[in-house]
Write an enzyme that holds these catalytic residues in place. Structure first.
Site, short mmCIF file in Angstrom:
data_model
loop_
_atom_site.label_atom_id
_atom_site.label_comp_id
_atom_site.label_asym_id
_atom_site.label_seq_id
_atom_site.Cartn_x
_atom_site.Cartn_y
_atom_site.Cartn_z
N GLY A 12 17.13 0.76 -23.90
CA GLY A 12 18.53 0.76 -23.49
C GLY A 12 19.23 -0.59 -23.56
CG MET A 91 14.59 7.27 -30.32
SD MET A 91 15.58 6.52 -31.64
CE MET A 91 14.28 6.18 -32.84
CG LEU A 94 22.15 14.84 -31.76
CD1 LEU A 94 23.52 14.18 -31.63
CD2 LEU A 94 21.59 15.17 -30.40
CG ASN A 108 23.59 6.90 -34.01
OD1 ASN A 108 22.94 6.62 -32.98
ND2 ASN A 108 23.02 6.93 -35.20
CG HIS A 110 20.85 3.80 -38.55
ND1 HIS A 110 19.76 4.57 -38.19
CD2 HIS A 110 20.53 3.26 -39.76
CE1 HIS A 110 18.85 4.51 -39.14
NE2 HIS A 110 19.31 3.72 -40.10
CD GLU A 143 26.67 21.04 -39.15
OE1 GLU A 143 25.81 21.29 -40.02
OE2 GLU A 143 27.57 21.82 -38.83
CG ASP A 146 20.55 7.89 -39.28
OD1 ASP A 146 21.01 7.84 -38.13
OD2 ASP A 146 19.34 7.75 -39.53
C1 GAR Z 1 18.20 0.08 -31.66
O1 GAR Z 1 17.77 -0.85 -32.63
C2 GAR Z 1 18.96 1.21 -32.33
O2 GAR Z 1 19.77 0.78 -33.39
C3 GAR Z 1 17.83 2.07 -32.83
O3 GAR Z 1 16.88 2.04 -31.80
C4 GAR Z 1 16.99 0.82 -31.07
C5 GAR Z 1 17.21 1.16 -29.61
O4 GAR Z 1 17.13 -0.01 -28.82
N1 GAR Z 1 18.28 3.38 -33.10
C6 GAR Z 1 17.71 4.19 -33.98
O5 GAR Z 1 16.74 3.86 -34.65
C7 GAR Z 1 18.33 5.56 -34.11
N2 GAR Z 1 17.63 6.34 -35.05
P1 GAR Z 1 17.77 -0.03 -27.37
O6 GAR Z 1 17.18 1.16 -26.62
O7 GAR Z 1 17.30 -1.32 -26.78
O8 GAR Z 1 19.26 0.05 -27.51
#
Ligand code: GAR
Length: 197
Positions: A12, A91, A94, A108, A110, A143, A146
């Site tokens: 988070g 993660m 959806l 979102n 990414h 839908e 990414d």
């Molecule tokens: C972040 O780097 C985010 O961009 C990635 O997970 C990490 C979460 O870190 N998201 C994805 O890979 C989505 N498929 P956080 O919990 O510290 O924000």
């Protein structure tokens, strides 16, 4: 101010960056709810420590019925009067149920310069491919995982000797800048994509 929920699955740190930015009363959105599909997500406690309602809606009791899990999430979002959802390291894939309900109102982040490197393990894949540049993207959720209109991106260099961890840390620092900036623009109704430098 736009009422925002942040959906997380783990640490988070992006959620924390959004909470931090929204502490400024001039920020056009407020974070009013944090939801996690994982009851042990560290970010839930971080949110509570910041005085924000944080709730786990575990996906496991739904036994693979993704839409039923999403209906529970959607009910919690409605209950809290949420107007905009930020996925931040959420993660779960959806279904069209939730993406349809929140079309145009779900963001979102990414860790790649989309459309390059959708999916998982982006830092490893970028290093393996010998890319010179990497970064992160904030986009509207559709839908297709990414995909969806890009709201903004921030780039970082790939340096000699980078490991997936050093590269991830460089990208993450940019994520923490990019996401609040893009949420603010979205909440103000600004729609043209932005490259953060
Ligand atoms: C972040 O780097 C985010 O961009 C990635 O997970 C990490 C979460 O870190 N998201 C994805 O890979 C989505 N498929 P956080 O919990 O510290 O924000």
């Amino acid at each position: 101010r736009t009422r925002v929920a942040v959906l997380i699955s783990g640490r988070g740190s992006n959620m924390e960056a959004l909470i931090e930015a929204a502490r400024d009363p001039a920020f056009p959105a407020e974070i009013v709810l944090v939801l996690s599909n994982k009851p042990d997500a560290a970010g839930l406690q971080t949110a509570r420590d910041a005085g924000i309602a944080a709730l786990a809606i575990d996906h496991r009791p739904y036994r693979g019925d993704r839409e039923a899990h999403e209906r529970a999430i959607d009910a919690a979002l409605s209950e809290a009067g949420i107007e905009c959802v930020c996925l931040a390291g959420y993660m779960r894939l959806l279904t069209p149920f939730l993406t349809g309900r929140w079309a145009g109102r779900m963001l979102n982040i990414h860790p790649s310069l989309l459309p390059a490197y959708p999916g998982l393990h982006t830092h490893e894949r970028v290093l393996k491919a010998g890319e010179k540049q990497h970064g992160c993207t904030v986009h509207l959720v559709t839908e297709v995982m990414d995909e969806g209109p890009i709201l903004g991106q921030a780039a970082v260099p790939v340096l000699d000797g980078d490991t997936p961890d050093t590269l991830a840390a460089r990208v993450l620092a940019e994520e923490h800048r990019l996401y609040p900036a893009m949420l603010a623009r979205h909440a103000r109704g600004e729609r043209s994509p932005l490259i953060l430098s």
